[in-house]
Design a protein around this motif. Structure first.
Motif, PDB file in Angstrom:
ATOM      1  N   GLU A   4       0.423 -63.545 -19.417  1.00 57.30           N
ATOM      2  CA  GLU A   4       1.321 -64.180 -18.454  1.00 57.30           C
ATOM      3  C   GLU A   4       2.093 -63.122 -17.647  1.00 57.30           C
ATOM      4  N   GLU A   7      -0.358 -60.976 -15.496  1.00 52.44           N
ATOM      5  CA  GLU A   7      -0.895 -61.613 -14.290  1.00 52.44           C
ATOM      6  C   GLU A   7       0.031 -61.471 -13.083  1.00 52.44           C
ATOM      7  N   VAL A   8       1.312 -61.271 -13.348  1.00 56.78           N
ATOM      8  CA  VAL A   8       2.232 -60.991 -12.234  1.00 56.78           C
ATOM      9  C   VAL A   8       2.214 -59.502 -11.905  1.00 56.78           C
ATOM     10  N   LEU A   9       2.278 -58.677 -12.973  1.00 59.68           N
ATOM     11  CA  LEU A   9       2.433 -57.236 -12.748  1.00 59.68           C
ATOM     12  C   LEU A   9       1.169 -56.568 -12.204  1.00 59.68           C
ATOM     13  N   HIS A  35     -10.092 -60.815 -19.748  1.00 64.86           N
ATOM     14  CA  HIS A  35      -9.627 -61.822 -18.795  1.00 64.86           C
ATOM     15  C   HIS A  35      -8.835 -61.169 -17.655  1.00 64.86           C
TER      16      HIS A  35
ATOM     17  N   MET B 102       1.808 -69.935 -12.429  1.00 61.34           N
ATOM     18  CA  MET B 102       0.659 -69.656 -11.575  1.00 61.34           C
ATOM     19  C   MET B 102      -0.666 -69.883 -12.288  1.00 61.34           C
ATOM     20  N   TRP B 103      -0.649 -69.837 -13.650  1.00 57.67           N
ATOM     21  CA  TRP B 103      -1.942 -69.907 -14.336  1.00 57.67           C
ATOM     22  C   TRP B 103      -2.573 -71.285 -14.228  1.00 57.67           C
ATOM     23  N   GLU B 108      -9.540 -71.109 -15.947  1.00 60.28           N
ATOM     24  CA  GLU B 108      -9.091 -70.460 -17.177  1.00 60.28           C
ATOM     25  C   GLU B 108      -9.884 -69.204 -17.531  1.00 60.28           C
ATOM     26  N   THR B 109     -11.170 -69.293 -17.431  1.00 60.70           N
ATOM     27  CA  THR B 109     -11.979 -68.143 -17.808  1.00 60.70           C
ATOM     28  C   THR B 109     -12.793 -67.638 -16.622  1.00 60.70           C
ATOM     29  N   PRO B 110     -12.219 -66.702 -15.907  1.00 60.34           N
ATOM     30  CA  PRO B 110     -12.964 -66.172 -14.759  1.00 60.34           C
ATOM     31  C   PRO B 110     -14.241 -65.479 -15.229  1.00 60.34           C
ATOM     32  N   MET B 163       7.563 -60.617  -5.891  1.00 54.60           N
ATOM     33  CA  MET B 163       6.476 -60.313  -6.817  1.00 54.60           C
ATOM     34  C   MET B 163       5.807 -61.595  -7.317  1.00 54.60           C
ATOM     35  N   SER B 164       6.632 -62.581  -7.715  1.00 58.88           N
ATOM     36  CA  SER B 164       6.019 -63.798  -8.266  1.00 58.88           C
ATOM     37  C   SER B 164       5.343 -64.614  -7.164  1.00 58.88           C
ATOM     38  N   ALA B 167       2.015 -62.943  -6.451  1.00 61.32           N
ATOM     39  CA  ALA B 167       1.060 -63.224  -7.526  1.00 61.32           C
ATOM     40  C   ALA B 167       0.486 -64.629  -7.350  1.00 61.32           C
TER      41      ALA B 167
END
Lengths: 256, 185
Positions: A4, A7-9, A35, B102-103, B108-110, B163-164, B167
């Motif tokens: 989690e 995924e941002v960093l 992943h 964001m997820w 889920e599984t790229p 940043m967020s 993303a």
């Protein structure tokens, strides 16, 4: 570090916005997490694709014109009217009369000249961006010349120099020194030559001067109330050749 | 030459031209992405330059480009507000929309696969389809090359939010990219 967080960093890492400590943490996580590793790779690919696509827009000339018009004009007293320029064309001897009646010719100071050369090179660079080079595409001087009429107070001379090894490819309106000016575009091999033409109240002929700025060559001259700047990445010798051919063709036109 | 007060304006205008006009294409590009309409973008950029000129005396930095963008962004927000009251209002995300995790956006599984390259028009369309304020953040970063700090200043949010949002923007773009790729098969 959790996925989690990673995924941002990841993004800050891609953008080079992380300090060394955090960058290392993200890298460690990615080494152990398939992943996040795949995600990072995909983001990099997308970023690369974005960087390579031309996603920018060019401001319409009309917008530039509206903004220019809304701003106070520089040297408002020096901008020559169409009539005064035409008079300069028609009666060479009237120039002294113009001076006597207070119509003072623009004499550019050195720093002004330098600034304008900078602007001319910027305009040349702008023109090289995709889709920016030409407003009217034609190798025919009888198409390009009339296209400028009505768009500019004084339309630039358009001369076919194909026989001399410089192919006319079109024309464009541009902005230099806060004024709209014409650019006639030529090509030699793969090299673009922008010939910028601006009117001036000074009808005195000035012989060519070649200078180099930001890796581009500029050949500047003045003749019959027009200032010319030819800009290209061509070598100084070939650019001079271009200018010489252009000037002799102009003289031939005048005599003919 | 006699210097008098009336020459202040041409001098100010000259300095403003030199400082601000080189960014005209940048400003227009940003306005096109923010407003998604060519005519509105033109109006917004014109208004932006007039406001910028008016406030140019008090301009002390930051860099000219982010300064202009901050003004342009305010002009564009006024346009959003106008559209909201107009019958054909563009749907906006509710406040705090960027708080959604964001997820949810990404599969889920790229799977390991090569991403397809699209032409410029397709990429523009995918970027234009991103929801505000993610589109704004994305365009400032990827097309205008602003730093996170500069984006934070333009959008008047903390760097963490930049940043967020970035993303989330990239995650949404990736999903859209994969969907487009799927469709093109």
């Amino acid at each position: 570090m959790t996925c989690e967080e990673a995924e941002v960093l990841i993004h800050a890492l891609i953008d080079g916005e992380l300090d060394a400590g955090h960058a290392r943490e993200v890298e460690v996580h990615i080494e152990g997490c398939a992943h996040c590793a795949v995600l990072m790779k995909e983001y990099q690919e997308i970023r690369q694709a974005i960087a390579e696509s031309d996603l920018r827009y060019k401001a319409p000339l009309e917008l530039r014109r509206k903004i220019e018009k809304a701003l106070p004009q520089p040297q408002p007293q020096a901008a020559p009217s169409r009539r005064s320029v035409l008079r300069g064309f028609a009666m060479g001897s009237a120039v002294s009369a113009m001076a006597a009646t207070g119509l003072v010719a623009i004499v550019l100071r050195n720093d002004d000249e330098q600034r304008i050369e900078n602007e001319v090179v910027s305009a040349h660079l702008r023109s090289l961006q995709a889709g920016h080079l030409i407003d009217v595409v034609s190798t025919d001087q009888h198409t390009v010349k009339p296209w400028f009429n009505g768009k500019l107070d004084v339309s630039p001379p358009v001369i076919d120099l194909t026989a001399q090894g410089f192919t006319l490819i079109g024309g464009r309106l541009d902005y230099v020194n806060a004024r709209e000016i014409g650019a006639v575009v030529y090509k030699r091999r793969q090299h673009v030559i922008n010939l910028f033409v601006a009117q001036t109240a000074n009808t005195e002929r000035k012989t060519a001067k070649v200078s180099t700025l930001q890796g581009f060559n500029i050949r500047r001259w003045s003749d019959r109330g027009l200032n010319y700047w030819a800009v290209s990445d061509l070598g100084a010798d070939e650019l001079s050749e271009f200018g010489d051919k252009f000037e002799s063709a102009m003289r031939a036109n005048k005599e003919g | 030459m006699v210097v008098n007060a009336s020459q202040d304006d041409p001098e100010k205008a000259r300095r403003f031209r030199e400082a601000a006009l080189p960014y005209l294409d940048d400003a227009y590009t940003l306005a096109r992405y923010l407003l998604r309409d060519a005519a509105d973008a033109e109006d917004a950029v014109q208004e932006c330059y007039l406001r910028a000129y008016k406030h140019f005396d008090s301009y002390r930095g930051p860099a000219m480009k982010p300064w202009l963008f901050a003004i342009l962004r305010n002009v564009c927000r006024a346009e959003y507000a106008r559209r909201k009251t107009a019958p054909t209002a563009v749907e906006e995300l509710p406040e705090g929309g960027d708080q959604t995790p964001m997820w949810n956006e990404a599969p889920e599984t790229p799977e390991k696969q090569m991403l397809r390259r699209f032409d410029g028009d397709t990429v523009r369309r995918l970027v234009a389809a991103l929801a505000e304020p993610f589109r704004e953040t994305f365009v400032l970063r990827e097309i205008q090359n602003l730093s996170y700090r500069e984006i934070a200043d333009v959008a008047a949010v903390p760097v963490g939010t930049v940043m967020s949002r970035l993303a989330r923007a990239r995650a949404m773009l990736r999903s859209a990219w994969l969907a487009e790729q799927e469709q093109a098969k």
